[in-house]
Every structure is written in C-alpha cells, then in structure tokens.
Motif scaffolding. Sequence first.
Motif, PDB file in Angstrom:
ATOM      1  N   SER A  16      17.307 -30.505-115.215  1.00  0.00           N
ATOM      2  CA  SER A  16      16.552 -29.595-115.952  1.00  0.00           C
ATOM      3  C   SER A  16      16.811 -28.168-115.829  1.00  0.00           C
ATOM      4  O   SER A  16      16.230 -27.324-116.824  1.00  0.00           O
ATOM      5  CB  SER A  16      15.238 -29.751-115.016  1.00  0.00           C
ATOM      6  N   TRP A  84       9.353 -29.843-124.845  1.00  0.00           N
ATOM      7  CA  TRP A  84      10.674 -29.620-124.171  1.00  0.00           C
ATOM      8  C   TRP A  84      11.660 -30.378-125.038  1.00  0.00           C
ATOM      9  O   TRP A  84      11.365 -31.384-125.505  1.00  0.00           O
ATOM     10  CB  TRP A  84      10.632 -30.296-122.602  1.00  0.00           C
ATOM     11  N   ALA A 102      13.181 -25.674-122.452  1.00  0.00           N
ATOM     12  CA  ALA A 102      11.970 -25.318-122.891  1.00  0.00           C
ATOM     13  C   ALA A 102      12.113 -25.207-124.445  1.00  0.00           C
ATOM     14  O   ALA A 102      13.117 -24.609-124.889  1.00  0.00           O
ATOM     15  CB  ALA A 102      11.523 -23.843-122.486  1.00  0.00           C
TER      16      ALA A 102
END
Length: 152
Positions: A16, A84, A102
């Motif tokens: 992430s 996302w 993002a």
Amino acid sequence: MSFKTALGLLLLAMVSMVAESSWGNGKGNSYNYDLSKMSDLTKLYNSKVYKAERMTRPLEGMSFQLGKLSHSGVRVTLADGTKWLVHKGDGYGISSQTVVVAARHMSNNWKIVEIKDFRGSKTVSDFVKAGGTDYKLLFDNCHDAAGRMMDS
C-alpha cells in the motif's frame, strides 16, 4: 491476531505504501507514502469495495492506446466514498508488484472500460491478492491482473 492476518498486514504495508512516480511517470524509486500508520493500512486492507472500474491509459511516452499497448488498473470505491487504484507494473512495489494508490494521483488519461458493483462483497486485500505479487510482461502483466480483479 493470527499469523495469517499479521502476514497479510505486513504484505499490505509493503504494497500500500507506494511512490507517486511508480504509477505516474515510471521514473525513479522515490517512495512518497500516502498512508504510513499501520492502523490506516489495516483499515484500508479490510475496507469493503462497493464499486470497481477497470481502467486503461496510454503507456508512458505515448499519446494513444492500442489494445495491449496500454496500462490497466482497477479503481475501487469504498463505503466512505474514497477511491483507490489497484494496479500492477514492473518495479511498482517493494514486496509485490501489485500496489494500491490514492486515485487522486491518477492523470486524466485514464479511461473506464468496465464497471462492476461488488456491493461490499470484496475487500481491498482481495483485489491486491487477485493482482498477484510478481510481474511478467507476457504472462502476468497489468492487463492480466486487472482482469483477475474484476473476475474475483
């Protein structure tokens, strides 16, 4: 917390936290993290996906798309309305080549090619897992990963 959950969280932490350059212009390995707290990463990892949009954009340096001469990813919308991009590329991540970024970092060159309503039945982690960890240009590329994400 089980070992499997802890391992999944560690994988998400590596997946992430992504660099803007890894999906924008393909230059450099300077990582600029959108999420840095483990609690934020855990929340994202476990977030339910309500809408998924398979998207494509031209490859870097090209002004047009021509079939597989493009880049694919899946933009997911969560219950809180945040979006996302989950996508895969050579050198995109640290421990996995499928990364979560993002969607605000996406250029306006991305175009929607498929929309699917998941109604909260899948999580962000399901999309990351479907994308896979390794990148192979011919047999496990961004298009293959995006297809698996939409079929999961």
